[in-house]
Design a protein around this motif. Structure first.
Motif, short mmCIF file in Angstrom:
data_model
loop_
_atom_site.label_atom_id
_atom_site.label_comp_id
_atom_site.label_asym_id
_atom_site.label_seq_id
_atom_site.Cartn_x
_atom_site.Cartn_y
_atom_site.Cartn_z
N LEU B 11 0.84 -1.20 0.00
CA LEU B 11 0.00 0.00 0.00
C LEU B 11 0.87 1.25 0.00
O LEU B 11 1.83 1.34 0.78
N VAL B 12 0.56 2.17 -0.88
CA VAL B 12 1.22 3.48 -0.88
C VAL B 12 0.15 4.56 -0.92
O VAL B 12 -0.96 4.32 -1.41
N LYS B 13 0.51 5.71 -0.43
CA LYS B 13 -0.44 6.83 -0.42
C LYS B 13 -0.28 7.66 -1.69
O LYS B 13 0.80 7.70 -2.30
N PRO B 14 -1.36 8.32 -2.10
CA PRO B 14 -1.24 9.22 -3.26
C PRO B 14 -0.13 10.23 -3.05
O PRO B 14 0.07 10.70 -1.92
N THR B 15 0.57 10.52 -4.12
CA THR B 15 1.72 11.44 -4.22
C THR B 15 3.02 10.80 -3.74
O THR B 15 4.09 11.36 -4.00
N GLU B 16 2.96 9.66 -3.09
CA GLU B 16 4.19 9.03 -2.63
C GLU B 16 4.95 8.37 -3.81
O GLU B 16 4.42 8.22 -4.90
N THR B 17 6.19 8.00 -3.53
CA THR B 17 7.00 7.29 -4.50
C THR B 17 7.01 5.80 -4.20
O THR B 17 7.24 5.39 -3.06
N LEU B 18 6.73 5.00 -5.21
CA LEU B 18 6.75 3.55 -5.10
C LEU B 18 8.14 3.04 -5.47
O LEU B 18 8.70 3.45 -6.50
N THR B 19 8.68 2.16 -4.65
CA THR B 19 9.95 1.52 -4.96
C THR B 19 9.76 0.01 -4.95
O THR B 19 9.36 -0.55 -3.92
N LEU B 20 10.01 -0.62 -6.07
CA LEU B 20 9.87 -2.07 -6.21
C LEU B 20 11.22 -2.68 -6.55
O LEU B 20 12.00 -2.09 -7.30
N THR B 21 11.46 -3.87 -6.01
CA THR B 21 12.70 -4.59 -6.27
C THR B 21 12.40 -5.92 -6.93
O THR B 21 11.48 -6.63 -6.52
N CYS B 22 13.17 -6.24 -7.95
CA CYS B 22 13.09 -7.53 -8.62
C CYS B 22 14.40 -8.27 -8.34
O CYS B 22 15.48 -7.81 -8.76
N SER B 23 14.32 -9.38 -7.64
CA SER B 23 15.50 -10.19 -7.35
C SER B 23 15.52 -11.37 -8.32
O SER B 23 14.54 -12.12 -8.41
N VAL B 24 16.62 -11.51 -9.03
CA VAL B 24 16.69 -12.56 -10.05
C VAL B 24 17.72 -13.61 -9.64
O VAL B 24 18.67 -13.33 -8.89
N SER B 25 17.51 -14.81 -10.13
CA SER B 25 18.48 -15.88 -9.92
C SER B 25 18.49 -16.78 -11.15
O SER B 25 17.50 -16.85 -11.88
N GLY B 26 19.62 -17.43 -11.37
CA GLY B 26 19.75 -18.34 -12.50
C GLY B 26 20.24 -17.70 -13.78
O GLY B 26 20.46 -18.39 -14.78
N PHE B 27 20.38 -16.37 -13.76
CA PHE B 27 20.99 -15.70 -14.91
C PHE B 27 21.64 -14.42 -14.41
O PHE B 27 21.34 -13.96 -13.31
N SER B 28 22.52 -13.87 -15.24
CA SER B 28 23.27 -12.69 -14.84
C SER B 28 22.71 -11.43 -15.49
O SER B 28 22.36 -11.44 -16.67
N LEU B 29 22.65 -10.36 -14.73
CA LEU B 29 22.21 -9.07 -15.27
C LEU B 29 23.26 -8.47 -16.21
O LEU B 29 23.01 -7.44 -16.83
N SER B 30 24.41 -9.11 -16.34
CA SER B 30 25.43 -8.64 -17.26
C SER B 30 25.40 -9.41 -18.60
O SER B 30 26.22 -9.15 -19.48
N ASP B 31 24.45 -10.34 -18.73
CA ASP B 31 24.33 -11.09 -19.99
C ASP B 31 23.77 -10.18 -21.08
O ASP B 31 22.68 -9.63 -20.93
#
Lengths: 107, 122
Positions: B11-31
């Motif tokens: 839950l976030v309030k109007p006007t606020e900033t949402l921060t979401l994180t995606c955690s990955v496994s099994g592959f590299s973000l440098s591919d």
């Protein structure tokens, strides 16, 4: 952006039926993917490159088309196929757009 | 096994900033053959692509939301972060991260996280 229009938006069909869903692009494209989404789940890739079957996807699913007209066909509908299907274009990469979805329900 | 998992506030309030994180496994973000994207889905509605990030830190944003979005990655932590400013109730929905893959027949999202539901309300 390229607009993607799916039809019909709703299909009522029985197990064993052949079902065809259409996706039209607002301009000619080369690259199209299809996804299946079941309630409460993330979308799942079925078809990419308009006609390439993703690994592990049953062969009753097939895709075809070119230019502005593409189709997804389920040759014999199974109980687990009742879901919403989305097309997605990648020609205007990096901007990728999805169609509005087609819901396949049990008759 | 390749997986992606979203995390963030429910839950976030109007006007606020949402921060979401995606955690990955099994592959590299440098591919160089792949990247990570964020896609959202309002309740009962269609999918909407938001942003991508690729191996050399190349970023792309939805034209309509570009002014509100920031995507970043921490390769060492295998995480991709999306920030969306000035949240509004119309931003309520499920937010997915997905791996975007290049093949000879184009770009597509081959793997998805389970999604995280975000509600915007005061």
């Amino acid at each position: 952006d390229i607009q993607m229009t799916q039809s019909p938006s709703f299909v009522s069909a029985s197990v064993g039926d052949r079902v065809t869903i259409t996706c039209r692009a607002s301009q000619g494209i080369s690259w199209l993917a299809w996804y299946q989404q079941k309630p409460g789940e993330a979308p799942k890739l079925l078809i990419y490159g308009a006609s390439s079957l993703q690994s592990g996807v049953p062969s009753r699913f097939s895709g075809s088309g070119s230019g502005t007209h593409f189709t997804l066909t389920i040759s014999s509908l199974q109980p687990e196929d009742f879901a919403i299907y989305y097309c997605q274009q990648a020609n205007s990469f990096p901007s990728l757009t999805f169609g509005g979805g087609t819901k396949v329900e049990i008759k | 096994q390749v997986t992606l998992k979203e995390s963030g506030p429910v839950l976030v309030k109007p006007t606020e900033t949402l921060t979401l994180t995606c955690s990955v496994s099994g592959f590299s973000l440098s591919d160089p053959r792949m990247g990570v994207s964020w896609i959202r889905q309002p309740p009962g509605k269609a999918l909407e692509w938001l942003a991508h990030i690729f191996s050399k830190d190349k970023k792309s944003y939805s034209t309509s939301l570009k002014s509100r979005l920031t995507i970043s990655k921490d390769t060492s932590k295998s995480q991709v972060v999306l920030m969306m400013t000035n949240m509004d109730p119309v931003d309520t929905g499920t937010y997915y991260c997905a791996r975007i893959l290049w093949t000879s027949v184009g770009w597509h999202f081959d793997l998805w996280g389970r999604g995280t539901l975000v509600a915007v309300s005061s």
